[in-house]
Design an enzyme around this catalytic site. Structure first.
Site, PDB file in Angstrom:
ATOM      1  N   HIS A   1       0.834  -1.205   0.000  1.00  0.00           N
ATOM      2  CA  HIS A   1       0.000   0.000   0.000  1.00  0.00           C
ATOM      3  C   HIS A   1       0.867   1.253   0.000  1.00  0.00           C
ATOM      4  O   HIS A   1       0.516   2.265  -0.629  1.00  0.00           O
ATOM      5  CB  HIS A   1      -0.921  -0.020   1.221  1.00  0.00           C
ATOM      6  CG  HIS A   1      -1.806   1.168   1.325  1.00  0.00           C
ATOM      7  ND1 HIS A   1      -1.757   2.048   2.377  1.00  0.00           N
ATOM      8  CD2 HIS A   1      -2.770   1.650   0.485  1.00  0.00           C
ATOM      9  CE1 HIS A   1      -2.648   3.002   2.203  1.00  0.00           C
ATOM     10  NE2 HIS A   1      -3.275   2.788   1.065  1.00  0.00           N
TER      11      HIS A   1
ATOM     12  N   GLU B   1       1.692   2.041  -3.496  1.00  0.00           N
ATOM     13  CA  GLU B   1       0.572   2.645  -4.224  1.00  0.00           C
ATOM     14  C   GLU B   1       0.625   4.166  -4.110  1.00  0.00           C
ATOM     15  O   GLU B   1       0.366   4.883  -5.081  1.00  0.00           O
ATOM     16  CB  GLU B   1      -0.747   2.112  -3.666  1.00  0.00           C
ATOM     17  CG  GLU B   1      -1.974   2.754  -4.297  1.00  0.00           C
ATOM     18  CD  GLU B   1      -3.227   2.611  -3.460  1.00  0.00           C
ATOM     19  OE1 GLU B   1      -3.957   3.604  -3.313  1.00  0.00           O
ATOM     20  OE2 GLU B   1      -3.465   1.499  -2.943  1.00  0.00           O
ATOM     21  N   HIS B   2       0.964   4.660  -2.933  1.00  0.00           N
ATOM     22  CA  HIS B   2       1.088   6.107  -2.731  1.00  0.00           C
ATOM     23  C   HIS B   2       2.346   6.663  -3.395  1.00  0.00           C
ATOM     24  O   HIS B   2       2.309   7.692  -4.074  1.00  0.00           O
ATOM     25  CB  HIS B   2       1.145   6.416  -1.226  1.00  0.00           C
ATOM     26  CG  HIS B   2      -0.175   6.332  -0.537  1.00  0.00           C
ATOM     27  ND1 HIS B   2      -0.763   7.408   0.085  1.00  0.00           N
ATOM     28  CD2 HIS B   2      -1.034   5.294  -0.363  1.00  0.00           C
ATOM     29  CE1 HIS B   2      -1.923   7.039   0.616  1.00  0.00           C
ATOM     30  NE2 HIS B   2      -2.098   5.756   0.367  1.00  0.00           N
TER      31      HIS B   2
END
Length: 455
Positions: free
Chosen positions: A77, A80-81
């Site tokens: 995650h 993803e950023h």
């Protein structure tokens, strides 16, 4: 009919060019699905939709939160950023401005078994979208300063989720029913994991999983397959990725059911929420199970809408809850099934008893007259309505390639749903009703409500 998207030579021998890894097939509505395997094992799948003036594009990687190891939790995650924070040739502002300048949209998602970076643009701007996302996926800077700034953003995101009682209930339920399996970990990681994960660990995770043989690119809308393939080849060439000829795509996940060790029983989270949020359930089906269509019908009947049994019994007849539904989650080697309701703590024990009773009744008595037709019709209509836009078509292609290697068009999905029998639904309900359960109680007085239910 279902179309093989993989490399199995015994399937679709006349339609599949195995030497060059190409598939061509027609689907409903005059659409055309094509698949090409490029050097390096990169896979490109498109669905041409006549009359569409836009394209939905997705870059998929078969890596999710379940693939993280100790010291890397939260990295999927985090990436993803970070991929939106820039590359050697583009800043974060550059990436945003390129999509804004053409009225396009871009975003990403992280799941337990895959990650996707996606966009929707006008057909004439698909070249820009391919170039930008390819640059992000292949050449992310993962700058230490940006990482530290984004660490704070992710911690705020997690804090927001922890303030949502429904999220807390579902995360707790998933962790307990998976019993220590990696699928039970939260996708975004915990605050302590995000605080501790090092930049080197995030980079190592990126270098390991963001490789050509794991990359799947899907697109749907007003496009030509050959043009998309060339745009992808050009973008990856500019990125400097090595793309050896005849490289085999990374294997898909093995679909062997995992041995789970659920923490059966009641679990409480006493938090200052106005409502009690209760999730009751058990283990479920793995992805691709022959019973998946029966599970869809079961969920539609039990808790899939305003005419479902849970909604009618708990809300409409008794006024005990505003929201109640059933659900299922399926992954390559494990799955879960459950029922949810949000209500005041004093009503929660009665609501839990009613949820159990409705599943037991479905297991013992089966579907009532006309229920099978009603709920298969509901599912068929919802499936078709939910697949009309390019974004849905793009997602179906990407997920099919990563998950099973088979693409099933809407006509076949419709037939499979309509083929479900009442006996299949009852048998599945009996199986689920007979399994030990996990019950999560979240909210003020959660422990008291759980004790009242047990007594």
């Amino acid at each position: 009919m279902p179309y093989a998207l993989g490399l199995e030579p015994e399937q679709l021998a006349e339609e599949f060019d195995y030497e060059h890894g190409r598939l061509v097939c027609a689907t409903e509505g005059g659409n055309e699905v094509r698949r090409s395997v490029l050097p390096g094992g990169v896979r490109v799948l498109t669905e041409r939709m006549p009359g569409q003036r836009s394209v939905a594009l997705g870059f998929w990687l078969g890596v999710g939160s379940r693939d993280e190891t100790q010291g890397m939790y939260g990295s999927t995650h985090f990436l993803e950023h970070l991929l939106f924070k820039g590359t050697p040739s583009r800043s974060a502002l550059d990436i945003a401005e390129e999509f804004d300048a053409v009225g396009g949209e871009s975003n990403a998602l992280t799941a337990k078994e895959h990650t996707c970076y996606y966009a929707r643009v006008l057909s004439e701007d698909v070249g820009m979208a391919v170039d930008v996302i390819a640059d992000m996926v292949t050449s992310a800077s993962i700058d230490p300063r940006e990482l530290e700034q984004e660490r704070g953003v992710i911690l705020e995101e997690i804090a927001m989720d922890l303030d949502d009682p429904t999220d807390v209930a579902f995360e707790n339920f998933t962790a307990k029913v998976m019993g220590g399996h990696p699928l039970g970990r939260p996708i975004g990681g915990t605050p302590s994991e995000i605080t501790q994960v090092a930049r080197d660990a995030v980079w190592e995770h990126y270098a390991k999983y963001y490789t050509p043989d794991r990359l799947v690119i899907s697109a749907a809308g007003g496009l030509e397959h050959s043009e998309v393939v060339q745009l992808v080849l050009d973008a990856l060439d500019r990125a400097g990725w090595e793309l050896p000829e005849r490289t085999t795509p990374a294997p898909r996940r093995v679909r062997t059911p995992a041995v789970l060790h659920p923490e059966f029983g009641d679990h409480t989270v006493d938090r200052a929420f106005e409502q009690a949020n209760v999730v009751l359930g058990s283990t479920g089906l793995i992805a691709g199970s022959p019973q998946r269509y029966a599970m869809s019908v079961l969920n539609a009947c039990l808790g899939g809408g305003m005419s479902s049994r849970l909604f009618q019994e708990i809300r409409e007849k008794r006024g005990l809850a505003y929201n109640t539904f059933s659900f299922g989650g399926s992954y390559s080697d494990a799955g879960y099934f459950g029922m949810y309701a949000g209500c005041t703590a004093d009503k929660a024990p009665v609501v839990v008893d009613l949820m159990r009773a409705e599943l037991d009744r479905l297991a013992e008595e089966g579907l009532r007259d006309r229920e099978l037709d009603k709920f298969t019709g509901q599912l068929s209509g919802a499936t078709i309505l939910g697949s009309e836009d390019p974004g849905s078509r793009m997602s179906r292609l990407g997920r099919s390639e990563l998950d099973t290697g088979h693409f099933t068009d809407l006509d076949e999905l419709h037939e499979n749903i309509r083929a479900v029998t009442a006996q299949e639904v009852q048998d599945l309900a009996a199986d689920l009703a007979g399994r030990p359960t996990v019950t999560t109680w979240v909210g003020t007085g959660a422990a008291s409500a759980a004790n009242a239910s047990a007594s």
